[in-house]
Design a protein around this motif. Structure first.
Motif, PDB file in Angstrom:
ATOM      1  N   LEU A 136     -12.567  13.661  21.747  1.00 17.69           N
ATOM      2  CA  LEU A 136     -13.580  14.101  20.788  1.00 17.69           C
ATOM      3  C   LEU A 136     -13.796  12.956  19.811  1.00 17.69           C
ATOM      4  O   LEU A 136     -12.960  12.690  18.951  1.00 17.69           O
ATOM      5  N   LEU A 137     -14.910  12.248  19.970  1.00 16.48           N
ATOM      6  CA  LEU A 137     -15.225  11.090  19.145  1.00 16.48           C
ATOM      7  C   LEU A 137     -16.091  11.561  17.978  1.00 16.48           C
ATOM      8  O   LEU A 137     -17.167  12.123  18.188  1.00 16.48           O
ATOM      9  N   VAL A 138     -15.618  11.347  16.770  1.00 15.88           N
ATOM     10  CA  VAL A 138     -16.266  11.874  15.572  1.00 15.88           C
ATOM     11  C   VAL A 138     -16.689  10.722  14.668  1.00 15.88           C
ATOM     12  O   VAL A 138     -15.854   9.908  14.259  1.00 15.88           O
ATOM     13  N   ASP A 139     -17.981  10.669  14.352  1.00 17.13           N
ATOM     14  CA  ASP A 139     -18.468   9.667  13.412  1.00 17.13           C
ATOM     15  C   ASP A 139     -17.774   9.889  12.068  1.00 17.13           C
ATOM     16  O   ASP A 139     -17.648  11.021  11.596  1.00 17.13           O
ATOM     17  N   ALA A 140     -17.322   8.828  11.450  1.00 21.99           N
ATOM     18  CA  ALA A 140     -16.567   8.925  10.193  1.00 21.99           C
ATOM     19  C   ALA A 140     -17.337   9.669   9.101  1.00 21.99           C
ATOM     20  O   ALA A 140     -16.720  10.330   8.252  1.00 21.99           O
ATOM     21  N   ASP A 141     -18.658   9.615   9.115  1.00 23.10           N
ATOM     22  CA  ASP A 141     -19.440  10.324   8.099  1.00 23.10           C
ATOM     23  C   ASP A 141     -19.271  11.840   8.180  1.00 23.10           C
ATOM     24  O   ASP A 141     -19.398  12.540   7.177  1.00 23.10           O
ATOM     25  N   VAL A 142     -18.981  12.366   9.360  1.00 24.39           N
ATOM     26  CA  VAL A 142     -18.809  13.816   9.545  1.00 24.39           C
ATOM     27  C   VAL A 142     -17.599  14.314   8.760  1.00 24.39           C
ATOM     28  O   VAL A 142     -17.645  15.374   8.130  1.00 24.39           O
ATOM     29  N   VAL A 143     -16.531  13.548   8.779  1.00 26.68           N
ATOM     30  CA  VAL A 143     -15.276  13.956   8.143  1.00 26.68           C
ATOM     31  C   VAL A 143     -15.437  14.154   6.641  1.00 26.68           C
ATOM     32  O   VAL A 143     -14.811  15.040   6.059  1.00 26.68           O
ATOM     33  N   GLY A 144     -16.305  13.384   6.013  1.00 30.23           N
ATOM     34  CA  GLY A 144     -16.495  13.475   4.570  1.00 30.23           C
ATOM     35  C   GLY A 144     -17.448  14.575   4.116  1.00 30.23           C
ATOM     36  O   GLY A 144     -17.614  14.787   2.918  1.00 30.23           O
ATOM     37  N   LEU A 145     -18.043  15.293   5.064  1.00 32.15           N
ATOM     38  CA  LEU A 145     -18.988  16.341   4.678  1.00 32.15           C
ATOM     39  C   LEU A 145     -18.271  17.533   4.051  1.00 32.15           C
ATOM     40  O   LEU A 145     -17.303  18.029   4.611  1.00 32.15           O
ATOM     41  N   PRO A 146     -18.757  18.012   2.897  1.00 33.62           N
ATOM     42  CA  PRO A 146     -18.146  19.207   2.318  1.00 33.62           C
ATOM     43  C   PRO A 146     -18.340  20.407   3.229  1.00 33.62           C
ATOM     44  O   PRO A 146     -17.447  21.240   3.389  1.00 33.62           O
ATOM     45  N   LEU A 147     -19.512  20.490   3.876  1.00 38.42           N
ATOM     46  CA  LEU A 147     -19.804  21.510   4.875  1.00 38.42           C
ATOM     47  C   LEU A 147     -20.668  20.891   5.951  1.00 38.42           C
ATOM     48  O   LEU A 147     -21.572  20.095   5.664  1.00 38.42           O
ATOM     49  N   ALA A 148     -20.405  21.271   7.200  1.00 38.57           N
ATOM     50  CA  ALA A 148     -21.184  20.790   8.331  1.00 38.57           C
ATOM     51  C   ALA A 148     -21.628  21.986   9.160  1.00 38.57           C
ATOM     52  O   ALA A 148     -20.885  22.959   9.300  1.00 38.57           O
ATOM     53  N   LEU A 149     -22.818  21.899   9.709  1.00 35.57           N
ATOM     54  CA  LEU A 149     -23.335  22.929  10.590  1.00 35.57           C
ATOM     55  C   LEU A 149     -23.286  22.386  12.004  1.00 35.57           C
ATOM     56  O   LEU A 149     -23.835  21.321  12.275  1.00 35.57           O
ATOM     57  N   ILE A 150     -22.602  23.119  12.892  1.00 38.11           N
ATOM     58  CA  ILE A 150     -22.465  22.718  14.291  1.00 38.11           C
ATOM     59  C   ILE A 150     -22.772  23.920  15.181  1.00 38.11           C
ATOM     60  O   ILE A 150     -22.911  25.043  14.699  1.00 38.11           O
ATOM     61  N   GLY A 151     -22.835  23.701  16.479  1.00 38.51           N
ATOM     62  CA  GLY A 151     -23.048  24.787  17.418  1.00 38.51           C
ATOM     63  C   GLY A 151     -21.839  25.714  17.472  1.00 38.51           C
ATOM     64  O   GLY A 151     -20.761  25.391  16.976  1.00 38.51           O
ATOM     65  N   SER A 152     -22.054  26.858  18.107  1.00 39.54           N
ATOM     66  CA  SER A 152     -20.990  27.854  18.260  1.00 39.54           C
ATOM     67  C   SER A 152     -20.613  28.058  19.720  1.00 39.54           C
ATOM     68  O   SER A 152     -19.747  28.862  20.036  1.00 39.54           O
ATOM     69  N   GLY A 153     -21.310  27.333  20.601  1.00 39.82           N
ATOM     70  CA  GLY A 153     -21.114  27.516  22.034  1.00 39.82           C
ATOM     71  C   GLY A 153     -22.211  28.362  22.652  1.00 39.82           C
ATOM     72  O   GLY A 153     -22.386  28.376  23.859  1.00 39.82           O
ATOM     73  N   ILE A 154     -22.966  29.069  21.792  1.00 45.42           N
ATOM     74  CA  ILE A 154     -24.121  29.843  22.241  1.00 45.42           C
ATOM     75  C   ILE A 154     -25.290  29.536  21.306  1.00 45.42           C
ATOM     76  O   ILE A 154     -25.082  29.088  20.184  1.00 45.42           O
ATOM     77  N   ARG A 155     -26.514  29.784  21.759  1.00 43.87           N
ATOM     78  CA  ARG A 155     -27.694  29.411  20.971  1.00 43.87           C
ATOM     79  C   ARG A 155     -28.006  30.375  19.838  1.00 43.87           C
ATOM     80  O   ARG A 155     -28.736  30.030  18.923  1.00 43.87           O
ATOM     81  N   LYS A 156     -27.435  31.582  19.865  1.00 44.08           N
ATOM     82  CA  LYS A 156     -27.828  32.569  18.853  1.00 44.08           C
ATOM     83  C   LYS A 156     -26.995  32.524  17.575  1.00 44.08           C
ATOM     84  O   LYS A 156     -27.090  33.411  16.735  1.00 44.08           O
ATOM     85  N   SER A 157     -26.195  31.475  17.415  1.00 41.93           N
ATOM     86  CA  SER A 157     -25.418  31.348  16.181  1.00 41.93           C
ATOM     87  C   SER A 157     -25.045  29.896  15.934  1.00 41.93           C
ATOM     88  O   SER A 157     -25.163  29.051  16.810  1.00 41.93           O
ATOM     89  N   LYS A 158     -24.586  29.652  14.706  1.00 41.83           N
ATOM     90  CA  LYS A 158     -24.109  28.334  14.295  1.00 41.83           C
ATOM     91  C   LYS A 158     -22.802  28.515  13.538  1.00 41.83           C
ATOM     92  O   LYS A 158     -22.554  29.561  12.934  1.00 41.83           O
ATOM     93  N   LEU A 159     -21.985  27.477  13.563  1.00 41.27           N
ATOM     94  CA  LEU A 159     -20.745  27.455  12.788  1.00 41.27           C
ATOM     95  C   LEU A 159     -20.934  26.553  11.577  1.00 41.27           C
ATOM     96  O   LEU A 159     -21.613  25.529  11.662  1.00 41.27           O
ATOM     97  N   ILE A 160     -20.318  26.931  10.482  1.00 38.80           N
ATOM     98  CA  ILE A 160     -20.304  26.100   9.285  1.00 38.80           C
ATOM     99  C   ILE A 160     -18.849  25.945   8.873  1.00 38.80           C
ATOM    100  O   ILE A 160     -18.109  26.936   8.781  1.00 38.80           O
ATOM    101  N   LEU A 161     -18.442  24.700   8.661  1.00 43.21           N
ATOM    102  CA  LEU A 161     -17.058  24.398   8.304  1.00 43.21           C
ATOM    103  C   LEU A 161     -17.004  23.061   7.594  1.00 43.21           C
ATOM    104  O   LEU A 161     -17.921  22.257   7.711  1.00 43.21           O
TER     105      LEU A 161
END
Length: 184
Positions: A136-161
């Motif tokens: 899992l290659l992660v751009d360093a800018d992602v790590v510094g985000l207070p919150l990030a929106l990513i997929g959930s594995g399905i199209r009808k939802s999103k994850l925030i973390l």
């Protein structure tokens, strides 16, 4: 934990809404130390793509993170990796990723294979629950985000973390310069 407000999105803890997660995503979260930091929100699958999600929910493009699956071959063996980059960037597939996978040429895994191997829907693929053998290659800018929106594995939802929770994922490799800024 897991209750976030991002743009006009309001989440609930992901493990309380497993019907909004791909099977692999839910299974992974049950054993993930930072699972309590993961929120989920239901969305219309028709606006699951990054640009549509950003517009519909008044989101800062810096907070949206794309997950792309890349592959290449070395001595006949296929090597696959997942790449996480902010929506404002494009993964450096034939530079950074190619070198990390140690292959002659890297390219996006074809849609059908990405869906089949990840057991997730196209447009919703998330790093949470991908096969453990994939780096899992992660751009360093992602790590510094207070919150990030990513997929959930399905199209009808999103994850925030938080970006720090993404960095805590197994096999996460934080890489400076993984993403290259998109032209404006």
């Amino acid at each position: 934990m897991g209750h976030y407000q991002l743009g006009t999105l309001q989440t609930t803890p992901a493990l309380e809404q497993q019907d909004l997660l791909a099977t692999r995503t839910a299974a992974f979260l049950h054993n993930f130390a930072a699972a309590g930091e993961v929120g989920v929100v239901e969305i219309d699958p028709e606006i699951s793509d990054t640009a549509a999600t950003m517009e519909a929910f008044q989101l800062d493009p810096e907070m949206l993170v794309n997950c792309v699956i890349v592959s290449g071959k070395r001595e006949g063996a296929e090597r696959i990796a997942a790449c996480l980059v902010p929506a404002t960037k494009r993964a450096d597939i034939n530079g950074v990723v190619r070198k990390r996978l140690d292959v002659r040429k890297a390219s996006f895994l074809p849609r059908e294979r990405a869906v089949e191997l990840s057991e997730m829907e196209f447009g919703g693929i998330t790093p949470i629950g991908l096969p453990a053998e994939w780096p899992l290659l992660v751009d360093a800018d992602v790590v510094g985000l207070p919150l990030a929106l990513i997929g959930s594995g399905i199209r009808k939802s999103k994850l925030i973390l938080p970006g720090s929770a993404i960095a805590a994922l197994e096999h996460a490799e934080i890489i400076e310069g993984l993403g290259q800024l998109l032209p404006v």
